[in-house]
Design a protein around this motif. Sequence first.
Motif, PDB file in Angstrom:
ATOM      1  N   ASP A  34       0.885  -1.159   0.000  1.00 25.94           N
ATOM      2  CA  ASP A  34       0.000   0.000   0.000  1.00 25.94           C
ATOM      3  C   ASP A  34       0.934   1.223   0.000  1.00 25.94           C
ATOM      4  O   ASP A  34       1.976   1.209   0.664  1.00 25.94           O
ATOM      5  N   ILE A  35       0.569   2.252  -0.766  1.00 22.78           N
ATOM      6  CA  ILE A  35       1.493   3.388  -0.956  1.00 22.78           C
ATOM      7  C   ILE A  35       0.735   4.710  -0.888  1.00 22.78           C
ATOM      8  O   ILE A  35      -0.388   4.813  -1.373  1.00 22.78           O
ATOM      9  N   LYS A  36       1.376   5.702  -0.325  1.00 18.72           N
ATOM     10  CA  LYS A  36       0.908   7.083  -0.504  1.00 18.72           C
ATOM     11  C   LYS A  36       2.094   7.965  -0.843  1.00 18.72           C
ATOM     12  O   LYS A  36       3.144   7.871  -0.205  1.00 18.72           O
ATOM     13  N   VAL A  37       1.918   8.796  -1.844  1.00 15.10           N
ATOM     14  CA  VAL A  37       2.966   9.739  -2.258  1.00 15.10           C
ATOM     15  C   VAL A  37       2.340  11.122  -2.251  1.00 15.10           C
ATOM     16  O   VAL A  37       1.328  11.347  -2.907  1.00 15.10           O
ATOM     17  N   SER A  38       2.910  12.022  -1.467  1.00 14.83           N
ATOM     18  CA  SER A  38       2.296  13.336  -1.337  1.00 14.83           C
ATOM     19  C   SER A  38       3.229  14.424  -1.844  1.00 14.83           C
ATOM     20  O   SER A  38       4.406  14.454  -1.486  1.00 14.83           O
ATOM     21  N   GLU A  39       2.714  15.283  -2.695  1.00 13.29           N
ATOM     22  CA  GLU A  39       3.519  16.326  -3.327  1.00 13.29           C
ATOM     23  C   GLU A  39       2.923  17.689  -2.983  1.00 13.29           C
ATOM     24  O   GLU A  39       1.777  17.775  -2.615  1.00 13.29           O
ATOM     25  N   VAL A  40       3.729  18.726  -3.142  1.00 16.23           N
ATOM     26  CA  VAL A  40       3.165  20.068  -3.030  1.00 16.23           C
ATOM     27  C   VAL A  40       3.400  20.808  -4.340  1.00 16.23           C
ATOM     28  O   VAL A  40       4.529  20.863  -4.831  1.00 16.23           O
ATOM     29  N   TYR A  53       6.558  13.334   0.122  1.00 15.31           N
ATOM     30  CA  TYR A  53       6.542  12.233   1.077  1.00 15.31           C
ATOM     31  C   TYR A  53       6.199  10.937   0.342  1.00 15.31           C
ATOM     32  O   TYR A  53       5.231  10.902  -0.413  1.00 15.31           O
ATOM     33  N   ARG A  55       5.343   6.980   1.360  1.00 19.38           N
ATOM     34  CA  ARG A  55       5.101   6.067   2.484  1.00 19.38           C
ATOM     35  C   ARG A  55       4.622   4.726   1.934  1.00 19.38           C
ATOM     36  O   ARG A  55       3.790   4.692   1.036  1.00 19.38           O
ATOM     37  N   TYR A  61      -2.144   5.135   6.072  1.00 21.76           N
ATOM     38  CA  TYR A  61      -3.252   6.080   6.230  1.00 21.76           C
ATOM     39  C   TYR A  61      -2.823   7.498   5.842  1.00 21.76           C
ATOM     40  O   TYR A  61      -3.151   7.989   4.783  1.00 21.76           O
ATOM     41  N   SER A  62      -2.052   8.160   6.696  1.00 27.17           N
ATOM     42  CA  SER A  62      -1.718   9.569   6.448  1.00 27.17           C
ATOM     43  C   SER A  62      -0.861   9.725   5.192  1.00 27.17           C
ATOM     44  O   SER A  62       0.065   8.946   4.964  1.00 27.17           O
ATOM     45  N   PRO A  63      -1.147  10.749   4.383  1.00 23.53           N
ATOM     46  CA  PRO A  63      -0.312  10.970   3.204  1.00 23.53           C
ATOM     47  C   PRO A  63       0.982  11.717   3.521  1.00 23.53           C
ATOM     48  O   PRO A  63       1.834  11.834   2.657  1.00 23.53           O
ATOM     49  N   ILE A  64       1.132  12.225   4.738  1.00 21.76           N
ATOM     50  CA  ILE A  64       2.333  13.015   5.045  1.00 21.76           C
ATOM     51  C   ILE A  64       3.215  12.308   6.084  1.00 21.76           C
ATOM     52  O   ILE A  64       2.778  11.393   6.769  1.00 21.76           O
ATOM     53  N   ILE A  65       4.451  12.754   6.156  1.00 19.00           N
ATOM     54  CA  ILE A  65       5.398  12.254   7.157  1.00 19.00           C
ATOM     55  C   ILE A  65       5.606  13.378   8.169  1.00 19.00           C
ATOM     56  O   ILE A  65       5.787  14.533   7.781  1.00 19.00           O
TER      57      ILE A  65
END
Lengths: 191, 574
Positions: A34-40, A53, A55, A61-65
């Motif tokens: 399971d993966i989440k990648v968070s960009e700005v 980030y 993960r 769950y959370s998209p951020i670190i």
Amino acid sequence: MNNTKNVMIIGVGGQGSLLASKLLGRLLLTKGYDIKVSEVHGMSQRGGSVVTYVRFGDKVYSPIIDRGEADFIISFELLEAARYTEYLKAGGRIITNTQEINPMPVITGAASYPESLDTKMEAAGINIDAFDALSLAEEAGNAKAVNLVLMGRLSNYFDFTDDEWMNAIEQSVPAKFLELNKKAFLLGREA
Amino acid sequence: MKKLMLGNEAVARGLYEAGCSFVSSYPGTPSTEITEAVAKYNEVYAEWAPNEKVALESAFGASLAGKRSFCGMKHVGLNVAADPLFTISYTGVNGGLIIAVADDAGMHSSQNEQDSRHYAKASKIPMLEPSDSAEAIEFTKKAYEISEKFDTPVLLKMCTRVSHSQSIVEESERVESVKEYVKDGAKYIMMPGNAKRRHPVVEARAEALTAFAENDSVNRIEAGESREMGFVTSSTSYQYVKEVFGDKYPVLKLGMIWPMPVEKIRNFAETVNKVVVVEELDGFIEEHCRSIGVDVIGKELFSNIGELSQNLVAEKLGVETACGNKISDTIPPRPPVMCAGCPHRGLFYTLAKNKITVMGDIGCYTLGAVAPLGAIDSVICMGASVSGVHGFNKANGGATDGKTVAVIGDSTFMHSGITGLVNIAYNNSNSTVIIVDNSITGMTGHQQNPTTGMNLKGDPASKIDLESLCRAVGINRVRVVDPYDLKQCDAVIKEELAFDEPSVIISRRPCALLKYVKHNAPLKVDSDKCKSCKMCMKIGCPAISMTDGKAKIDATLCTGCGVCGQLCKFDALN
């Protein structure tokens, strides 16, 4: 037990850190995580401090670190590595390019760029792997391949096969730059 | 097949799968990629409208025609589209209509931190709120079902962390959906007699939607091991709660944020010792809970300012968090800056040098406000520079006419600057407006607009001629300058400010990041000639720095624009 691994990728807007997270995401997807990648996006992409980030684990769950959570911090620039050390977890590691890019307050003389940041971080008990990724990228053929050099270095800490990394690179970069990027990756790995 | 997809791309995928065939939007971070992604599906007509009001009215027209339609925007864009929003609530829809609104808690790229959930309640339009990319697809499809079943537009609320996070999705096939248009004035002509009959329909619809919220799986209860407390939460806040507590405590996850269920929340509260509401920005869920007699803990713990995170949730609820070591040096901040070669730089330098009061606007050129240029006096919202300079000058009885300007980008001018210019001409204002025309919508990542000659799909389009447009509304003095030419900029600005008539100066040069823009060779510093006067540092170019007392140019950043060279009195930069 939460087995989520956290990789922060940080750099200066315009340095191409989004490609590194794209590549990592592709690789992890093939491994069944399971993966989440968070960009700005938006304003910070104009030369500001940019954080991505990544993960992965059984369930993310959370998209951020958050502070104290990063297993790895991959930094394209030395000052940015120093900015985010609080995000490292105990036993985590910073892999950073030693390139220094002056932010505007330094350029205007309102602030100064601290000296010897890599040795200061080490002295503060931070696991740091600092090297000149820019020169290796230039050796591979293009200064913009710093992202692949850093990914190559990161690959030493993961149990993924060469084939798995190379497949992910093939999926993430245009065909005409493939050889250059593969070379950059290998130079980073062996550095 | 499993895929990693950005939340915004997932909304686009949901639109495609649900048979949406018309999309009209205006770009705005963090909403932009929904419309860019949906434009890649040939089955969907997609366009950039000049502003959000036009986009929503166009999407309503498509809905009336029987097509599933969509319109996307950032939170402040919904302020622009609020006029049609409140009345489309009365008419309802024919083909399903979704309006996506993306909030920006933490203001990563916005001028305020408004909470768009209030719009759902105020306009009485249901609002769904996905918490990851898989839900973004699922909720987009559900939104069309709700829209057509309850005869209502549906708001789809995104936020930076859902819009700009990739997570795993599975794709399905597209299902077409078309309805017939039947003339129905009592429903679609909102004059007082008809609108009076529609308002009770809206109220009844809200009741029916509340009943739906009680029973539909969009609002779900997740069991927990302990009854000590229970959470009511939604969106990215749900992810933070689960990150900290996993399955320890029960969670009521609201996927529909307006109208909210009543009995479902009361029943949930009965099963736990205390209810904690976790939500970003305002206490919207919290107020609802209190209004139905459910005692909750909410904003006394969690701030209504900025974003939440897993550590913030943990710390407020007594869970210990860790923190890595740091060094004792002060780390200088790295604020965003105008790029090397940015055409806006020369213009703002000229304005600052002449100590001109500048009403700024929304876009990359807002960065003209930061040091060392510091050339801007105010920034409010899209178009406010043009209207603002008029008010400023009129209020001063003409005393500031010669030293005040508005600065607005090409896309922002088309969005809502043109109406301000009409006002300047109509009310005989001796104001000067500078349109910084970089031939693209820059800050949101290079979107086409009515002045670029291209449309969203990349095809040639009608190109608005800014000079003719300004003359047509009654501005006789329209000048064009090249912002790389500092002497020309200086002369023209001085002339137009001195002239007793309204004027427009078009500062024209394409964005240096556009692929078709050819850069010149980077400049070099002649160290022998450099007298360390630091004149070249006054333009705030990231490619120039002082090293060992002499100017130094970073050849990898320099585009050879030559602006710094024009400032050097010793001819050291060539």
